[in-house]
Write a protein that holds these residues in place. Sequence first.
Motif, short mmCIF file in Angstrom:
data_model
loop_
_atom_site.label_atom_id
_atom_site.label_comp_id
_atom_site.label_asym_id
_atom_site.label_seq_id
_atom_site.Cartn_x
_atom_site.Cartn_y
_atom_site.Cartn_z
N LEU A 100 1.07 -1.98 -9.21
CA LEU A 100 1.98 -2.81 -8.43
C LEU A 100 2.59 -3.91 -9.29
CD1 LEU A 100 0.11 -3.20 -5.00
CD2 LEU A 100 2.11 -1.78 -5.51
N ASN A 136 -4.28 -7.59 -8.17
CA ASN A 136 -5.37 -6.76 -8.68
C ASN A 136 -4.95 -5.35 -9.04
OD1 ASN A 136 -7.10 -8.90 -8.30
ND2 ASN A 136 -8.00 -8.12 -6.40
N SER A 137 -3.67 -5.00 -8.82
CA SER A 137 -3.21 -3.64 -9.09
C SER A 137 -2.22 -3.65 -10.26
CB SER A 137 -2.54 -3.04 -7.85
OG SER A 137 -1.90 -1.83 -8.16
N ASN A 148 0.83 -1.21 0.00
CA ASN A 148 0.00 0.00 0.00
C ASN A 148 0.86 1.26 0.00
OD1 ASN A 148 -2.83 -0.64 -0.05
ND2 ASN A 148 -2.59 -1.61 1.95
N ARG A 190 1.39 6.70 -6.99
CA ARG A 190 0.33 7.66 -7.30
C ARG A 190 0.77 9.10 -7.03
NH1 ARG A 190 -4.40 3.83 -4.63
NH2 ARG A 190 -4.81 2.62 -6.54
N LEU A 197 2.23 1.69 -3.46
CA LEU A 197 1.19 2.17 -4.36
C LEU A 197 0.96 3.67 -4.15
CD1 LEU A 197 -0.85 1.25 -6.50
CD2 LEU A 197 -2.45 0.74 -4.66
N LEU A 241 -3.93 -7.89 -3.33
CA LEU A 241 -3.69 -6.49 -3.69
C LEU A 241 -2.70 -6.41 -4.85
CD1 LEU A 241 -4.00 -3.44 -3.06
CD2 LEU A 241 -2.07 -3.68 -1.50
N TRP A 242 -1.63 -7.16 -4.78
CA TRP A 242 -0.60 -7.12 -5.83
C TRP A 242 -1.17 -7.60 -7.16
CZ3 TRP A 242 2.00 -11.34 -8.31
CH2 TRP A 242 3.12 -10.97 -9.07
#
Length: 729
Positions: free
Chosen positions: A428, A424-425, A388, A395, A391, A421-422
């Motif tokens: 990342l 789906n991003s 996070n 951004r 990320l 998370l990794w």
Amino acid sequence: MDRDEQGAMAGDRLQQADRLRDLRMWDAAILAYRAHLAAEPSDWRAQVQLGHCLKESGDPAEALVAYRAAEALAPGHADIHLQIGHALKLTGDAAQAWRAYARALEIDPTHEEAAREASALAQFAAPVTRGERVPGQTLQVVFDTSDLVAYLADNRTPTGIQRVQLNVTARALLDPIEGVATAAVAFDPAGGTWREIGRDLFLTLWRLSRSGGDPRAADWQEALVALRKALTTGPDFAFAPGARLVNLGTSWWIKDYFLHVRHVARVYGVRYVPMIHDCIPLMTPEHCAPGLVEEFAQWFSGMVAMSDQAIANSEWSAGDARRIAGAALPGLPFDVAVMRLDADLKRDLGASAADAWPARPDLPEQGEPFVLCVGTIESRKNHLMLFNAWLALIRKHGAARVPRLVCIGKAGWLADAAMTLWKNSPALQDRVSIAHGIPDTVLATLYRHALFTVTNSHYEGWGLPVTESLSFGKVPVVARNTSLVEAGGEAAVYFEPGSEPDLGARLEQMIFDTEERTRREAALAATTRLRSWSEIADQMMREAARGGEAPTGPRLTVEAGTTHALRLIGGGQPSRAKAVADMLRDGLNWYPLEPWGVWTRPGVARLRLALPAGAADGPLRLYLGCVAPGQEAKVGLRAYGAGTTPPPFRRFAVEPATRFTCLADVASPAAEVIVEIDGGVGSGIGTRRKPDTRKVGLGVTSVMVCRPNDLVARLDFLERHAFRVLGDA
């Protein structure tokens, strides 16, 4: 009556005994053989047959008497010594059983059964005799690498604990300190013994684990084949008197490991020296599998009771271990020395590290700036917060300005949140690489070329990636908690644990302030002092040798008047009850503890109840909670004070699948009460619905000793055995 008539009657009695034996009517056959021997005491063959019937009826101790009588009449017959060996093995005296089998082979070298039985008890053939190590004798330091062997069966590249085991053991084998002889072994749960891994073979595995990452490579597979052969066909390891058994890894997954450690401690005076890498399952159980937490709590309880000397990898781990041990087993001495894992990876591998790493899609391109994070991806390592934070950097500053984050480690327990998370991003996926199967030589190259490293863990026992980062002059960005502060010292950049904003600020500083990063690297080089793995191995050997011989007295006593469970108690906290349940069993004639209780093996199983000072001043009464197997059985029981003459076994038949209480009076309990349970030849417990190949003697659920006039304790035991006591652990 003339002599011919007497001979005819004797022949009739013998024929009748033989017929009863063939019909498997053991008790009747025993009476018939004894009637025959009363008239013909020199018939050694009938003595042998009497012994067979006694053994089959579940009385190996009496069978041994009959076989010994036959031996006195016919000492030169190999089969008599074979039968003596069988009876001794059933009574739990494996060392004497081996000697009987060896005597049978001496008489008849072609005796296949004697050869097979003698080979199965080969460890008792070693020229090592029980006793203390004499002054000036070389100290044997034995490294138990059981869990390392289990790990290497499926993995080539080590993680933290395996790296410690490989490096310390290899250096100790290569260059032991003066007065010490070293060996590497692994425990064979099937055989219940340790077997040696030859020095050259272990060093080959060590070198290959560092230089390559492919577990399918021919050289690695060839080494694994040699390892399996050594551990399946090699002789049982012979411990020298007073040897140190050092376990640098884990053993809570090995059933009844401490039962076997206690055996070699009693027989050879071996002193057990475990290494405590952390107390994570007890301190942060939310980051561990529930089964692991219970196993660790059971192991920790037994470990404290078994070893008065332990070694921790940090002051933090030592402090945790001392606090937990003091709360679980108050008053029990527990010496924990600290052996810091401040190893210099650059000094160890720098020469073999390449200038570039192999081209792989999960590694950065050559010349690409990157930040390194080393460690298994699991919830405790808190990759989720790190991802996070990365990320947020992307951004805020744009992907082009944020270096790649390279995570070395495979997914472990509770890694789903971070990995989801990794996956789906897209951002990342583009700027965070996850790689595993990286050999140490390549890892050293990555350390050398990284901008800096980051470690964001909730809890660590030491923190090898932090030390490794320092060894290559790279500043580690580290969560300020647990032992990570010891590993990072003054050179690390710390952020507040659990604070993503603070982590992000420290990452921004180290990424974009090149001048600050350079200043910190210069300060690191001027203040950091690390050791070689050889120096750490030397300390390990000195610490193992530091303690005296194995304690002569028991470490864990049982309170008179208290009911002690003999079962897996469960729960995620160490306790005295867990330790007692494991430690009371003496010798190898036990099966592992189960939630209901524990089975004895066929033959004689022993409990050893050490009493506190003053408890043995007068007679005691013993209570034993028992469970019968699912078949009719005949068992024997006796209880006596250590050092006193054992009374005869009290023998009784038990009805199938019943629960009952046995009691026995101990007139002279001494410092320890010995309880012996003779399960005879054993009974099968498997059924069609629940197959089980084991043969068992008697089930035991609990034990208690008290003064004969302690009516409260006696009633408490009987109530606990008859009823479910709500609130009991």
